[in-house]
Write a protein that holds these residues in place. Structure first.
Motif, PDB file in Angstrom:
ATOM      1  N   ALA A 159       0.859  -1.189   0.000  1.00 19.85           N
ATOM      2  CA  ALA A 159       0.000   0.000   0.000  1.00 19.85           C
ATOM      3  C   ALA A 159       0.891   1.232   0.000  1.00 19.85           C
ATOM      4  CB  ALA A 159      -0.898   0.001   1.231  1.00 19.85           C
ATOM      5  N   PHE A 160       0.755   2.048  -1.015  1.00 16.04           N
ATOM      6  CA  PHE A 160       1.559   3.265  -1.138  1.00 16.04           C
ATOM      7  C   PHE A 160       0.627   4.452  -1.341  1.00 16.04           C
ATOM      8  CE2 PHE A 160       6.074   1.979  -1.879  1.00 16.04           C
ATOM      9  CZ  PHE A 160       5.900   0.619  -1.657  1.00 16.04           C
ATOM     10  N   ASP A 161       0.976   5.582  -0.757  1.00 15.17           N
ATOM     11  CA  ASP A 161       0.133   6.745  -1.026  1.00 15.17           C
ATOM     12  C   ASP A 161       0.692   7.516  -2.233  1.00 15.17           C
ATOM     13  OD1 ASP A 161       2.174   8.454  -0.189  1.00 15.17           O
ATOM     14  OD2 ASP A 161       1.316   8.828   1.784  1.00 15.17           O
ATOM     15  N   ASP A 162      -0.005   8.570  -2.612  1.00  6.98           N
ATOM     16  CA  ASP A 162       0.343   9.269  -3.849  1.00  6.98           C
ATOM     17  C   ASP A 162       1.583  10.155  -3.726  1.00  6.98           C
ATOM     18  OD1 ASP A 162      -1.801   8.125  -5.081  1.00  6.98           O
ATOM     19  OD2 ASP A 162      -3.169   9.773  -4.625  1.00  6.98           O
ATOM     20  N   TYR A 163       2.096  10.288  -2.516  1.00  6.25           N
ATOM     21  CA  TYR A 163       3.260  11.166  -2.323  1.00  6.25           C
ATOM     22  C   TYR A 163       4.514  10.558  -2.959  1.00  6.25           C
ATOM     23  CZ  TYR A 163       6.544  14.229   0.158  1.00  6.25           C
ATOM     24  OH  TYR A 163       7.522  15.137   0.462  1.00  6.25           O
ATOM     25  N   LEU A 164       4.557   9.229  -2.948  1.00 11.35           N
ATOM     26  CA  LEU A 164       5.774   8.565  -3.448  1.00 11.35           C
ATOM     27  C   LEU A 164       5.886   8.689  -4.962  1.00 11.35           C
ATOM     28  CD1 LEU A 164       5.967   5.358  -1.222  1.00 11.35           C
ATOM     29  CD2 LEU A 164       7.226   7.486  -1.011  1.00 11.35           C
ATOM     30  N   PRO A 165       7.113   8.941  -5.444  1.00 10.46           N
ATOM     31  CA  PRO A 165       7.287   9.147  -6.882  1.00 10.46           C
ATOM     32  C   PRO A 165       7.275   7.838  -7.673  1.00 10.46           C
ATOM     33  CG  PRO A 165       9.384   9.297  -5.760  1.00 10.46           C
ATOM     34  CD  PRO A 165       8.357   9.103  -4.691  1.00 10.46           C
ATOM     35  N   LYS A 166       7.362   7.986  -8.980  1.00  7.04           N
ATOM     36  CA  LYS A 166       7.422   6.845  -9.897  1.00  7.04           C
ATOM     37  C   LYS A 166       8.568   5.900  -9.488  1.00  7.04           C
ATOM     38  CE  LYS A 166       6.942   6.414 -14.880  1.00  7.04           C
ATOM     39  NZ  LYS A 166       7.268   6.994 -16.160  1.00  7.04           N
ATOM     40  N   TYR A 167       8.390   4.657  -9.732  1.00  4.86           N
ATOM     41  CA  TYR A 167       9.375   3.585  -9.469  1.00  4.86           C
ATOM     42  C   TYR A 167       9.571   3.281  -7.974  1.00  4.86           C
ATOM     43  CZ  TYR A 167      10.579   4.919 -14.236  1.00  4.86           C
ATOM     44  OH  TYR A 167      10.514   5.251 -15.555  1.00  4.86           O
ATOM     45  N   SER A 168       8.753   3.901  -7.112  1.00  2.00           N
ATOM     46  CA  SER A 168       8.919   3.668  -5.676  1.00  2.00           C
ATOM     47  C   SER A 168       8.670   2.214  -5.312  1.00  2.00           C
ATOM     48  CB  SER A 168       7.947   4.542  -4.881  1.00  2.00           C
ATOM     49  OG  SER A 168       8.260   5.881  -5.059  1.00  2.00           O
ATOM     50  N   GLU A 169       7.632   1.627  -5.911  1.00  2.00           N
ATOM     51  CA  GLU A 169       7.261   0.261  -5.529  1.00  2.00           C
ATOM     52  C   GLU A 169       8.391  -0.721  -5.823  1.00  2.00           C
ATOM     53  OE1 GLU A 169       5.357   2.244  -7.342  1.00  2.00           O
ATOM     54  OE2 GLU A 169       3.267   2.201  -6.641  1.00  2.00           O
TER      55      GLU A 169
END
Lengths: 206, 226
Positions: free
Chosen positions: B80-90
């Motif tokens: 579960a990630f929120d929208d604050y994290l940038p691209k490629y975070s996962e």
């Protein structure tokens, strides 16, 4: 005796950073309707609530302040004697006041957490999230190897059935057969007792 | 990679992880089997959680990789990630978590994860993280209940629901329908000497099956590359 805006002191730890959009609405509201609801200051003239209003008020070149002393037991009502709520202007003023307050809130979580306990902050419905803390590490352990050779089994029984089984377990635990029974490493006494009962039942069926 | 490189991954308690997952995962639910939780921090604040744990039906999946003892695999139960994290975070966070698994639990040989191609996505982040696609099937287990709620049939088949006569069988006869879409199963081999015992599917199979989905919208892999 009237005061000036310069008599007030801004809160250097203001929790509200304000927003750009909120600022623009506040400027519009102050320009169009003038000052609405009051601000709140402490006994030292330090602003508790209304730092942004005061800031914008000053920026518009307005400077008069009327301070009303109170101990919190009297509700201070600011009467605008030039406004009638039941006019389009009055209604728009009400909207402007509420909407400006709503959109101009942007909490500074760092300041909030420096000044107040998380529990207090959450009591007021603010989710500050989780901050990176030294207590969070990078070490952990997980069970290794193969599945343990033991299983837990769950059954649903009628109260009467459960009673009979409990009695049978208690009975067999008093016998020599139980004392010397093969447990295959199992240390659960009820499990061993049930196994012995089943084995005795199986023996009888031979 | 950009700012994703700045993300810090730490082990966090389940209480903190579960609260975040409930708030930020599209299902709004946690997996009770999760035992190891990683928090993903950027700019000093947590913006993502990865929860690992045992599999619900471990007996049936343990043989997907050999050799493997009972405690030598993990399932990535929730991300579960929120929208604050940038691209490629996962994929960055998955890579860090695998590094931490190798360091702390060298006995873990492989990871399993599922992508929900009915409501979420077809597993873009797993493919980007080096997972192999080993299963792709039409959903029959996630049910839309008559009240609109989504429930897994295995949840309805637990004793609490069965006891009151509301098993998945009951609900399927009374208006619950499988939601349209596919379930995808991915495996990541940490121990490269292990072997996956089931066929590895080419990613092109996702488009062949019409199973492409990204952020809850049906879209093929080919369209995403355009």
């Amino acid at each position: 005796m009237g005061n000036k805006i310069t008599d007030l002191k801004f809160d250097d730890k203001n929790f509200n950073k304000g927003t750009q959009y909120g600022k623009s609405l506040m400027e519009k509201s102050l320009s169009k309707f003038g000052a609405g609801r009051s601000i709140l200051i402490d006994k030292n003239n330090k602003i508790i609530a209304g730092n942004k209003t005061t800031e914008n008020f000053g920026e518009l070149g307005l400077e008069n302040v009327q301070i009303v002393d109170t101990d919190g037991k009297t509700l201070i009502a600011v009467r605008r004697n030039d406004i009638d709520l039941d006019t389009p202007e009055g209604r728009e003023f009400a909207l402007a006041d509420n909407q400006t307050a709503k959109v101009n809130i942007d909490f500074d979580f760092d300041v909030l957490q420096d000044e107040l306990d998380s529990q207090v902050i959450e009591e007021w419905g603010i989710d500050v999230g989780v901050l990176l803390d030294e207590k969070f590490g990078e070490e952990f352990s997980l069970k290794d190897g193969d599945k343990e050779p033991f299983q837990q089994m769950t059954f649903t029984l009628a109260d009467e059935q459960a009673e009979q089984i409990k009695n049978a377990i208690a009975d067999i635990k008093t016998t020599d057969e139980y004392k010397y029974a093969e447990t295959m490493g199992n240390e659960n006494s009820n499990g061993n007792a049930i196994y012995l009962i089943i084995m005795q039942w199986a023996e009888q069926r031979k | 990679m950009g700012r994703a490189k700045e993300i810090i991954v730490k082990v966090i308690p389940s209480k903190i992880a579960n609260k975040f997952v409930k708030k930020n995962h599209y299902s709004g639910k946690v997996v009770p089997n999760s035992t190891l939780h990683f928090g993903c921090f950027l700019d000093g604040k947590m913006h993502g959680v990865m929860s690992y744990g045992t599999s619900m039906q471990k007996s049936s999946i343990i043989g997907l990789v050999k050799p493997c003892l009972w405690n030598e695999m993990l399932e990535l139960n929730r991300m579960a990630f929120d929208d604050y994290l940038p691209k490629y975070s996962e994929s960055r966070c998955i890579a860090i978590s695998i590094r931490l698994l190798k360091k702390n639990t060298p006995h873990i040989k492989w990871l399993l994860s599922y992508a929900d191609g009915c409501q979420c996505g077809d597993g873009t982040i797993y493919r980007a993280s080096g997972f192999k696609l080993v299963g792709l099937k039409e959903n029959k287990t996630m049910l839309r209940m008559p009240n609109g709620k989504i429930m897994a049939d295995k949840t309805l088949n637990n004793s609490n629901y069965k006891k009151i006569g509301q098993s998945s069988g009951y609900w399927k006869k009374n208006g619950a329908k499988p939601i349209e879409g596919n379930q995808l199963r991915y495996i990541y081999l940490i121990d490269k000497t292990c072997k996956i015992t089931v066929p590895i599917l080419p990613f092109s199979k996702i488009d062949e099956m019409g199973a492409g989905m990204y952020k809850g919208k049906k879209i093929t892999l080919a369209e995403r590359k355009e």
